[in-house]
Write a protein that holds these residues in place. Structure first.
Motif, PDB file in Angstrom:
ATOM      1  N   ALA A  39      29.723  44.438  43.117  1.00 28.55           N
ATOM      2  CA  ALA A  39      30.378  44.410  41.810  1.00 28.55           C
ATOM      3  C   ALA A  39      31.038  45.753  41.512  1.00 28.55           C
ATOM      4  O   ALA A  39      32.159  45.803  41.004  1.00 28.55           O
ATOM      5  CB  ALA A  39      29.371  44.060  40.722  1.00 28.55           C
ATOM      6  N   GLU A  40      30.345  46.834  41.839  1.00 28.88           N
ATOM      7  CA  GLU A  40      30.912  48.161  41.608  1.00 28.88           C
ATOM      8  C   GLU A  40      32.134  48.393  42.489  1.00 28.88           C
ATOM      9  O   GLU A  40      33.122  48.987  42.049  1.00 28.88           O
ATOM     10  CB  GLU A  40      29.855  49.237  41.860  1.00 28.88           C
ATOM     11  N   THR A  41      32.095  47.929  43.735  1.00 31.44           N
ATOM     12  CA  THR A  41      33.232  48.080  44.638  1.00 31.44           C
ATOM     13  C   THR A  41      34.434  47.304  44.115  1.00 31.44           C
ATOM     14  O   THR A  41      35.546  47.831  44.083  1.00 31.44           O
ATOM     15  CB  THR A  41      32.867  47.600  46.056  1.00 31.44           C
ATOM     16  N   ALA A  42      34.219  46.070  43.699  1.00 30.76           N
ATOM     17  CA  ALA A  42      35.315  45.259  43.163  1.00 30.76           C
ATOM     18  C   ALA A  42      35.901  45.905  41.912  1.00 30.76           C
ATOM     19  O   ALA A  42      37.123  45.965  41.749  1.00 30.76           O
ATOM     20  CB  ALA A  42      34.831  43.848  42.854  1.00 30.76           C
ATOM     21  N   ALA A  43      35.042  46.395  41.050  1.00 28.95           N
ATOM     22  CA  ALA A  43      35.517  47.029  39.819  1.00 28.95           C
ATOM     23  C   ALA A  43      36.294  48.304  40.127  1.00 28.95           C
ATOM     24  O   ALA A  43      37.343  48.558  39.526  1.00 28.95           O
ATOM     25  CB  ALA A  43      34.342  47.334  38.898  1.00 28.95           C
ATOM     26  N   SER A  44      35.805  49.099  41.072  1.00 29.57           N
ATOM     27  CA  SER A  44      36.509  50.347  41.386  1.00 29.57           C
ATOM     28  C   SER A  44      37.851  50.060  42.055  1.00 29.57           C
ATOM     29  O   SER A  44      38.840  50.735  41.771  1.00 29.57           O
ATOM     30  CB  SER A  44      35.650  51.265  42.256  1.00 29.57           C
ATOM     31  N   LEU A  45      37.907  49.053  42.927  1.00 27.47           N
ATOM     32  CA  LEU A  45      39.185  48.689  43.546  1.00 27.47           C
ATOM     33  C   LEU A  45      40.184  48.222  42.497  1.00 27.47           C
ATOM     34  O   LEU A  45      41.364  48.572  42.560  1.00 27.47           O
ATOM     35  CB  LEU A  45      38.988  47.594  44.594  1.00 27.47           C
TER      36      LEU A  45
END
Length: 148
Positions: A39-45
Motif C-alpha cells: 500500500a505504501e509503495t502504491a501510494a508513493s508511486l
C-alpha cells in the motif's frame, strides 16, 4: 492503457476512502507488513507520478497525451463533491474503456507507456530534478527510464 485506467481507478478509490477507518479487517490483516508495504509503495508511486504530471501536463501540447487526460480526469474526480457523482463519472469512464476492442486497448496502452517515458525523461532532464525522488526511484527508472 488498461493498466493506466486500473491504476487511475485504484487511485480514485484510495482517495475516496482515505479518511475512513478500515472495516472488516482483523488486527492481523492491518498489521501485515507485506500488505502495508504494498500500500505504501502504491501510494508513493502515485505521488511521484502526480509530481511529474503536475509539471508536464500543463505545458502546451501535452494535454492530449493519455497520461495527461487521466490526470485531468483524476483532478476532476477529486473536485467532484458527492460520492454518487464520483461513482457516475467512474462508471462512465469504465464503460467507455470497455467499448474499445482489444487492438484499440493495446494501442492506447502503448501510447500511454510512450507518453510516460517522454514525461519521465523531460522531467528528469531538468537541472533541478535530476536527483529528485522521482528521478532516482528504482521502479520509475525501470518503468520509464529506458526504452524497451
Amino acid at each position: 492503457m488498461r493498466r493506466l485506467i486500473v491504476a487511475a481507478l485504484c487511485l480514485a478509490a484510495l482517495l475516496a476512502v482515505a479518511a475512513e477507518k478500515p472495516k472488516g479487517l482483523g488486527p492481523k490483516a492491518r498489521s501485515d507488513p507485506a500488505t502495508t508495504a504494498k500500500a505504501e509503495t502504491a501510494a508513493s508511486l502515485s505521488k511521484l507520478r502526480e509530481a511529474m504530471m503536475s509539471w508536464f501536463c500543463p505545458q502546451p501540447g501535452n494535454e492530449k497525451l493519455l497520461p495527461c487526460q487521466t490526470f485531468a480526469f483524476m483532478k476532476d474526480l477529486r473536485a467532484t463533491p458527492t460520492a454518487d457523482a464520483k461513482k457516475k463519472k467512474l462508471a462512465d469512464r469504465s464503460a467507455a474503456m470497455k467499448n474499445k476492442n482489444a487492438e484499440e486497448r493495446a494501442q492506447q496502452q502503448k501510447a500511454a507507456k510512450e507518453a510516460y517515458i517522454q514525461m519521465y525523461r523531460a522531467f528528469c532532464a531538468q537541472e533541478g530534478q535530476r536527483n529528485s525522488e522521482v528521478c532516482t526511484h528504482a521502479l520509475l527508472k525501470k518503468l520509464y527510464g529506458t526504452t524497451k
